[in-house]
Design an enzyme around this catalytic site. Sequence first.
Site, PDB file in Angstrom:
ATOM      1  N   LYS A  81     -41.258 -15.116 -11.601  1.00  0.00           N
ATOM      2  CA  LYS A  81     -40.092 -14.271 -11.850  1.00  0.00           C
ATOM      3  C   LYS A  81     -40.387 -12.861 -11.332  1.00  0.00           C
ATOM      4  O   LYS A  81     -41.520 -12.377 -11.471  1.00  0.00           O
ATOM      5  CB  LYS A  81     -39.851 -14.241 -13.364  1.00  0.00           C
ATOM      6  CG  LYS A  81     -38.639 -13.492 -13.829  1.00  0.00           C
ATOM      7  CD  LYS A  81     -38.541 -13.571 -15.356  1.00  0.00           C
ATOM      8  CE  LYS A  81     -37.207 -13.104 -15.892  1.00  0.00           C
ATOM      9  NZ  LYS A  81     -37.091 -13.270 -17.355  1.00  0.00           N
ATOM     10  N   SER A 157     -32.609 -15.394 -18.596  1.00  0.00           N
ATOM     11  CA  SER A 157     -32.616 -14.554 -17.426  1.00  0.00           C
ATOM     12  C   SER A 157     -33.512 -15.061 -16.292  1.00  0.00           C
ATOM     13  O   SER A 157     -33.324 -14.665 -15.151  1.00  0.00           O
ATOM     14  CB  SER A 157     -33.094 -13.160 -17.823  1.00  0.00           C
ATOM     15  OG  SER A 157     -34.439 -13.213 -18.281  1.00  0.00           O
ATOM     16  N   SER A 181     -35.120 -16.858 -22.404  1.00  0.00           N
ATOM     17  CA  SER A 181     -35.023 -16.822 -20.938  1.00  0.00           C
ATOM     18  C   SER A 181     -35.888 -17.810 -20.178  1.00  0.00           C
ATOM     19  O   SER A 181     -35.761 -17.909 -18.962  1.00  0.00           O
ATOM     20  CB  SER A 181     -35.341 -15.422 -20.434  1.00  0.00           C
ATOM     21  OG  SER A 181     -34.216 -14.611 -20.605  1.00  0.00           O
TER      22      SER A 181
END
Length: 488
Positions: A81, A157, A181
């Site tokens: 990420k 996310s 997330s």
Amino acid sequence: MSAELYFQTITELSAQLATGTLSSVELTRAIIARTEEVDNRVKAFNSRDEADALAQAADSDTRRAAGLALGPLDGIPIGFKDMIAVANQPLTASSKILANFISPYDATVTRKLKGDAGAVLWGRLNCDEFAMGSSNENSAFGPCANPWDLTRVPGGSSGGSAAAVAAGEVIASLGSDTGGSIRQPAALCGLVGVKPTYGLVSRYGLVAYSSLLDQIGPFARTVDDAALLLGAIAGHDPLDSTSFSAPVLNYSAELAARKGPWKLGIPKEYFGEGLDPEVGAAIEAAIKFYTDRSCKIKEVSLPHTQYCLDTYYIIATAEASSNLARFDGIRYGHRSKEATNAIDIYTKSRAEGFGEEVKRRIIFGSYVLSSGYYDTYYLRAQKVRTLIRHDFLNAYEEVDALLTPTSPVPAFKIGEKSDPLAMYLLDVYTIGVNLAGLPGVSVPCGSTQTGLPIGLQLIGQSFQEANLLAIAKFYEQAHAWTTKHPIL
Ligand code: GLN
């Protein structure tokens, strides 16, 4: 085993690397080619560096040729990420404010995976800006698509981390989970996702959103692969004062050893209004699966569940407003060209650099921390957080783990949820775990009639990841979800 290299598991690929039927450079080339083929549609990547990935792969092949004893992750292409620092690579948190920022150092997880375990880092993956969101739509790079249906969100996310694995653009990935997330996008993309116990994985080098709740964890195609990654990133780190010195288990060995039957609790508050009927039916079927195999199922109550959302959005935004103060146009990132004095540098750089949702949260967080409101909101939220944690601890007096849906709904259409509150409601089953500091695993448990993945969440006691993974694997082994891949 899938024919395509890019859809295989770490376990399958590391066996081929070990016998010499496959090289890391070949595998990395296949991953790069797949990414070039699909990422203009999936948009899972914020940045990638082909030459760097191939150099890492060549290094792995050299180590192997030299006869060194290599671990199962050596030479395997994975992605992070874009909230996790990799030295000399961009680190943007999907924000315009960090558009040109290059990380000067490695996160601890980067050092562990790239340095110690020899994994090949292929790119920084799309996410909601500063990890604030549940759909990956709050990204300065634009939304990422769900590989199972490109008109839908991958969740958030860590949407890019999930989409990249589901689409075959990496073999596994890391995300961060503050309120769901990792687990929610794993559920929406048909993957295994692990949110470790708070303190198990170092947060050093993770862009801070809510330091009290943030944890880094893996996305993988199988429970075994997730266990390998978790084992490689877990452990005490002197650079993170909140990291615990619990011994790191060999999760793969533990998985094989733990056979059940388990006592599973079903929190009655997690099956009410807002649960999609197809998701509900899939979870019911999973409960039946465990019951039929001698597991004891017991209804339990987490009576403060109704306060989780309010508590989370007070604590997370309060911490975000403080953590994001460092992005001021002076110390980091974007500086407004319009600024003519010091105050202007702060206000204009932040106004231009932050997206709408981030601004909303900074304003909200500043409000709940402001004098006169601190006691009413922030302090009270911290007390309610303790009550929420006690709910879970009470439940664990009767059961080994809790079984719930991960997300109340399957993947929804990009642009469908414009109301922030509707988006916040999607976190209802995942945020309690963060507030209580507990581990949670999402494992695939079927799909809707239209082929959208559904995820089952298992919540455990602190540092009981091995148990959760064993319970998840018990289910995974009897189903064929992990062999199914989206057609792109
Ligand atoms: N959806 C939640 C939020 O927007 C959780 C995000 C996360 O876990 N990073 O804050």
